[in-house]
Design a protein around this motif. Structure first.
Motif, short mmCIF file in Angstrom:
data_model
loop_
_atom_site.label_atom_id
_atom_site.label_comp_id
_atom_site.label_asym_id
_atom_site.label_seq_id
_atom_site.Cartn_x
_atom_site.Cartn_y
_atom_site.Cartn_z
N ALA A 156 0.83 -1.20 0.00
CA ALA A 156 0.00 0.00 0.00
C ALA A 156 0.86 1.25 0.00
O ALA A 156 1.88 1.32 0.70
N VAL A 157 0.47 2.23 -0.81
CA VAL A 157 1.22 3.49 -0.85
C VAL A 157 0.28 4.62 -1.27
O VAL A 157 -0.63 4.42 -2.08
N PHE A 158 0.48 5.78 -0.64
CA PHE A 158 -0.26 6.99 -1.03
C PHE A 158 0.76 8.09 -1.24
O PHE A 158 1.53 8.42 -0.33
N THR A 159 0.81 8.64 -2.45
CA THR A 159 1.77 9.69 -2.78
C THR A 159 1.02 10.94 -3.23
O THR A 159 -0.22 10.96 -3.27
N GLU A 160 1.78 11.95 -3.61
CA GLU A 160 1.15 13.18 -4.09
C GLU A 160 0.48 13.00 -5.44
O GLU A 160 -0.35 13.82 -5.84
N ALA A 161 0.78 11.91 -6.16
CA ALA A 161 0.27 11.73 -7.52
C ALA A 161 -0.58 10.49 -7.69
O ALA A 161 -1.39 10.42 -8.62
N TYR A 162 -0.42 9.49 -6.82
CA TYR A 162 -1.17 8.26 -6.99
C TYR A 162 -1.30 7.54 -5.66
O TYR A 162 -0.57 7.80 -4.69
N CYS A 163 -2.24 6.59 -5.63
CA CYS A 163 -2.44 5.72 -4.48
C CYS A 163 -2.59 4.30 -4.99
O CYS A 163 -3.21 4.08 -6.04
N VAL A 164 -2.02 3.32 -4.28
CA VAL A 164 -2.23 1.91 -4.57
C VAL A 164 -2.82 1.26 -3.32
O VAL A 164 -2.23 1.33 -2.24
N ILE A 165 -4.00 0.65 -3.47
CA ILE A 165 -4.63 -0.10 -2.39
C ILE A 165 -4.59 -1.57 -2.79
O ILE A 165 -5.38 -2.01 -3.63
N PRO A 166 -3.66 -2.35 -2.24
CA PRO A 166 -3.56 -3.76 -2.62
C PRO A 166 -4.76 -4.55 -2.11
O PRO A 166 -5.46 -4.14 -1.17
N LYS A 167 -4.97 -5.71 -2.71
CA LYS A 167 -6.14 -6.52 -2.35
C LYS A 167 -6.11 -6.93 -0.89
O LYS A 167 -7.17 -7.13 -0.28
N GLY A 168 -4.90 -7.03 -0.29
CA GLY A 168 -4.81 -7.40 1.10
C GLY A 168 -5.36 -6.36 2.07
O GLY A 168 -5.56 -6.65 3.25
N CYS A 169 -5.62 -5.15 1.57
CA CYS A 169 -6.19 -4.09 2.41
C CYS A 169 -7.71 -4.18 2.53
O CYS A 169 -8.32 -3.47 3.32
N PHE A 170 -8.32 -5.05 1.73
CA PHE A 170 -9.77 -5.17 1.76
C PHE A 170 -10.19 -6.13 2.88
O PHE A 170 -10.67 -7.24 2.64
N SER A 171 -10.01 -5.68 4.11
CA SER A 171 -10.32 -6.51 5.27
C SER A 171 -11.65 -6.06 5.88
O SER A 171 -12.22 -5.03 5.52
N ASP A 172 -12.12 -6.83 6.85
CA ASP A 172 -13.39 -6.52 7.49
C ASP A 172 -13.35 -5.19 8.23
O ASP A 172 -14.37 -4.51 8.35
N ILE A 173 -12.18 -4.80 8.78
CA ILE A 173 -12.14 -3.63 9.65
C ILE A 173 -12.21 -2.31 8.90
O ILE A 173 -12.29 -1.25 9.52
N VAL A 174 -12.16 -2.34 7.56
CA VAL A 174 -12.24 -1.09 6.79
C VAL A 174 -13.52 -1.01 5.96
O VAL A 174 -13.63 -0.18 5.07
N THR A 175 -14.49 -1.87 6.24
CA THR A 175 -15.77 -1.77 5.54
C THR A 175 -16.64 -0.71 6.19
O THR A 175 -16.41 -0.26 7.31
N SER A 176 -17.67 -0.31 5.46
CA SER A 176 -18.63 0.67 5.96
C SER A 176 -20.02 0.25 5.53
O SER A 176 -20.20 -0.72 4.79
N ALA A 177 -21.01 0.99 6.00
CA ALA A 177 -22.41 0.77 5.62
C ALA A 177 -22.98 2.07 5.06
O ALA A 177 -22.40 3.14 5.24
N LEU A 178 -24.11 1.96 4.36
CA LEU A 178 -24.73 3.14 3.75
C LEU A 178 -26.18 3.26 4.21
O LEU A 178 -26.89 2.26 4.30
#
Length: 278
Positions: A22-44
């Motif tokens: 995972a990386v967030f820069t001034e020009a781009y962000c990469v969210i790898p598949k391993g970041c899609f965990s239960d603790i970062v979900t939300s509801a609408l």
């Protein structure tokens, strides 16, 4: 089995190393598949038995035109009032499972690869009537009305029903599945699928005004993002601000495919959010 990667959540074990890609820069962000965990979900609000990963949202000084959700709707879940903003348009792309989508009273069944464009002001509903989860991408953008041009009409299609168009002089190794007519100026965003066959490349550093969301549906590649080379694979998300240099090599044994958002066909804003005038 769907050919499109879709996250299922969960948590990594306590023994796993925390350092990842995972990386967030001034020009781009990469969210790898391993970041899609239960603790970062939300509801609408207004959505039943549904959770989501919110992977892009307008941010001042970064990408400002769109949001992108990875939605997971459980059995019996869905919404009769999914979109709270009457000026927002949307695209739905199904990666896993099946949903029923109503557009102005007409129902459509969408399975993996199913695609729907939802114009602003459309009365739409979405439900999962099956006994297993459905997963899809939901891309949202405020529609930019232009004088004398009516907003696009809603439509439903699928990945398998749209023939990819090869880029010139690539021998078919680089092609784009264009769901909306690129010559239809009523559309101010495109959400397409880009496909590279093994060995296919973007042979120069694209540097342009369009913002991008790129979700890798299949395969792997090495992507040039600004000053860096980044390895990406199915399930990763790349988020690029305007003018971020970009290129890629398709590095895997099979096709490399990603769902691509870009803003198109409108004047640059000189006033208001995202601009300097008053």
């Amino acid at each position: 089995m769907s050919q499109y990667y879709a996250p299922e959540g969960g948590l990594p074990p306590q023994t796993q190393l925390m350092t990842g890609r995972a990386v967030f820069t001034e020009a781009y962000c990469v969210i790898p598949k391993g970041c899609f965990s239960d603790i970062v979900t939300s509801a609408l609000p207004g959505w039943k038995n549904t959770r989501l990963w919110l992977i892009a949202r307008p941010m001042s000084g970064f990408a400002e035109t769109f949001s992108q959700y990875v939605m997971e709707v459980g059995p019996g879940g869905g919404s009769d009032l999914p979109e709270p903003d009457p000026v927002a348009q949307g695209v739905i792309f199904v990666t896993n499972g099946e949903v029923r989508l109503s557009l102005d009273g007409t129902w459509h069944d969408l399975g993996p690869g199913g695609y729907a464009y939802i114009p602003p002001g459309c009365d739409w509903k979405l439900h999962n009537g099956t006994d297993h989860p459905a997963r899809f991408h939901w891309v949202r953008k405020l529609y930019e009305y232009a004088p004398g041009i009516a907003a696009p009409k809603a439509f439903v299609t699928s990945d398998k029903d749209v023939k990819p168009v090869a880029m010139p002089d690539t021998g078919g190794r680089w092609a784009t599945t264009r769901f909306a007519d690129p010559d239809d100026i009523a559309h101010d965003m495109h959400v397409n699928i880009v496909t590279f066959q093994p060995g296919g490349v973007i042979p120069f550093e694209e540097t342009h005004v369009m913002e991008h969301g790129l979700y890798v549906l299949e395969g792997k590649a090495v992507y040039r993002l600004n000053r860096d080379w980044v390895e990406v694979e199915a399930g990763d998300f790349m988020w690029l601000r305007a003018y971020c240099p970009q290129a890629c090599y398709a590095a895997g044994p099979g096709p490399f495919r990603y769902l691509l958002y870009k803003d198109v066909n409108r004047h640059a804003k000189l006033r208001g959010p995202g601009a300097f005038g008053r």
